[in-house]
Scaffold this active site. Structure first.
Site, mmCIF file in Angstrom:
data_model
loop_
_atom_site.group_PDB
_atom_site.id
_atom_site.type_symbol
_atom_site.label_atom_id
_atom_site.label_comp_id
_atom_site.label_asym_id
_atom_site.label_seq_id
_atom_site.Cartn_x
_atom_site.Cartn_y
_atom_site.Cartn_z
ATOM 1 N N ASP A 134 0.819 -1.214 0.000
ATOM 2 C CA ASP A 134 0.000 0.000 0.000
ATOM 3 C C ASP A 134 0.848 1.255 0.000
ATOM 4 O OD1 ASP A 134 -1.470 2.249 1.577
ATOM 5 O OD2 ASP A 134 -3.089 0.912 0.954
ATOM 6 N N TRP A 163 -5.367 1.739 0.049
ATOM 7 C CA TRP A 163 -5.447 0.915 -1.173
ATOM 8 C C TRP A 163 -5.614 -0.556 -0.829
ATOM 9 C CZ3 TRP A 163 -6.902 4.613 -3.691
ATOM 10 C CH2 TRP A 163 -6.264 5.845 -3.694
ATOM 11 N N ASP A 164 -5.004 -1.008 0.270
ATOM 12 C CA ASP A 164 -5.229 -2.381 0.727
ATOM 13 C C ASP A 164 -6.701 -2.615 1.043
ATOM 14 O OD1 ASP A 164 -2.739 -3.649 0.614
ATOM 15 O OD2 ASP A 164 -2.105 -2.828 2.531
ATOM 16 N N LEU A 165 -7.294 -1.683 1.777
ATOM 17 C CA LEU A 165 -8.678 -1.859 2.210
ATOM 18 C C LEU A 165 -9.647 -1.814 1.028
ATOM 19 C CD1 LEU A 165 -8.482 0.334 5.423
ATOM 20 C CD2 LEU A 165 -8.529 -2.163 5.293
ATOM 21 N N GLY A 168 -9.288 -5.095 -0.859
ATOM 22 C CA GLY A 168 -9.972 -6.204 -0.203
ATOM 23 C C GLY A 168 -11.468 -6.177 -0.448
#
Length: 406
Positions: A134, A163-165, A168
């Site tokens: 991220d 960006w990770d969230l 996901g």
């Protein structure tokens, strides 16, 4: 916790944030999510924040409501078991979430040979297969160059891995979409979701990309709300709040509460414009407006302002530490999204369930993460159909492990 996905079996082989977040969201909607890890834990098993005893609060937060299987992924037999789990039979199985590389023992080519209708969401860093997380994607897309105050040239990274969230959540949405398509056409699919594409697409969707192409790049502006009226202000007594006035109603209510209609009207007359009619004008002339508001806030305490804020629909929020937010009934304490749960670390604290609310359905409480390897025997027997003798042999050979590495 809701049961919208009850009966669905999802296998997760991933680490860090994006992949586990996808599995978490599916589990919170009732899917059976089976996560496999290396014996002793994968690369995220000991990530901070930690308890005083060394247990990862991060790991047990992202892996709530999942079953846990521990395998030796460094050995061919352990890798074979992982692949068989991902591609295990069953009408509502064959759904796999991973951030393992495109090539390798968990490639879609190899997994689809075991199950042609397999659906796989593969989280990636860069779309070309290069490594990224991220924070490195965030720096490349330019967001840290917009964060921070104008008088400080240092880039400011996000604390939250945005960006990770988003990746996901996007992966969960993509998996359910592919499952819907499979029910019609019987086809399997691999969906590759790079963090870089999520970041680039988001910037384009918000208009940031088009803005930058027209130039110049957006400058740092501290806590000023871009294109509208909003900023942090300090009240009498030192309390700090974030205040936003976007709609005409919010703007008019704010002026009335602060009793500053007259000086703002005088400024409008001087400039020959109406701030109520155009939020962009409030942004353009914020340098003239801010001193008026700063002086007004310095005369009033939060206790004096709160009732009027609520009555007039003023949009604001307090600056407060996380420990104080935990006691805020609008956020956590008393919020039905949260349940007090005893976690594998031995600590009991609020755990989040599904963040949305379905008024027509009964919400079940959040469930804790499993201990590493807690469901190894159960999953090998029920999903892969291994006998007790076969499972015992795998334990003796050190290919699998139960809780505490046994």
């Amino acid at each position: 916790m809701y049961d919208l996905l009850k009966g669905l079996r999802v296998v997760e082989g991933s680490a860090f944030v994006a992949g586990p977040t996808c599995g978490l969201y599916l589990a919170q909607l009732g899917a059976e999510v089976i996560r496999f890890d290396n014996i002793g834990g994968g690369p995220d098993f000991g990530r901070w924040p930690l308890t005083p005893g060394g247990d990862s609060l991060y790991w047990e937060g992202l892996n709530k409501s999942k079953k846990s299987v521990a395998l030796d992924l460094g050995r061919p037999e352990g890798r074979e078991l992982a692949a068989r789990l991902a591609a295990a039979p069953g009408e509502e199985g064959g759904i796999f979430v991973t951030n393992f590389p495109v090539e390798g023992f968990l490639s879609y080519e190899k997994l689809s040979a075991l199950r042609p209708d397999l659906i796989c969401a593969r989280v990636m860093g860069w779309a070309d297969g290069g490594p990224a997380v991220d924070y490195t994607v965030n720096s490349a897309i330019g967001v840290p160059m917009m964060n921070g105050h104008p008088d400080d040239p240092r880039p400011v990274n996000n604390v939250v891995p945005t960006w990770d969230l988003l990746t996901g959540a996007y992966a969960a949405f993509a998996l359910v979409s592919a499952l819907h398509a499979r029910s019609r056409d019987g086809k399997g699919r691999e969906i590759r979701i790079p963090l870089s594409d999520i970041a680039g697409s988001t910037m384009a969707n918000l208009g940031y990309l088009a803005e930058s192409l027209a130039g110049p790049d957006r400058p740092r502006m501290g806590n000023d709300l871009y294109g509208a009226f909003g900023r942090d202000f300090t009240l009498k007594g030192g309390q700090q709040i974030m205040l936003v006035a976007i709609t005409p109603r919010q703007w008019k209510g704010l002026l009335a509460v602060l009793e500053i209609e007259a000086p703002v009207a005088a400024l409008e007359a001087e400039l020959g414009l109406s701030f109520a009619s155009d939020e962009g004008l409030r942004f353009d002339h914020r340098g003239r407006l801010f001193p008026i508001f700063e002086a007004a806030f310095a005369r009033k305490t939060l206790d004096e302002l709160k009732p009027s804020f609520e009555a007039t629909g003023v949009c604001w929020g307090p600056y407060q530490p996380m420990s104080q937010a935990a006691e805020d009934p609008r956020l956590i304490k008393g919020n039905p999204v949260f349940s007090d749960v005893a976690h594998p670390s031995g600590r009991t604290y609020p755990a989040a369930g599904f963040a949305g609310t379905i008024p027509q359905d009964v919400r079940a409480p959040a469930r804790a993460a499993s201990k590493l390897g807690q469901h190894t025997d159960e999953v090998l027997a029920q999903v892969l159909g291994l006998s007790s003798g076969e499972i015992a042999r795998l334990h003796d050979a050190g290919v699998v492990a139960g809780p505490e590495g046994r």
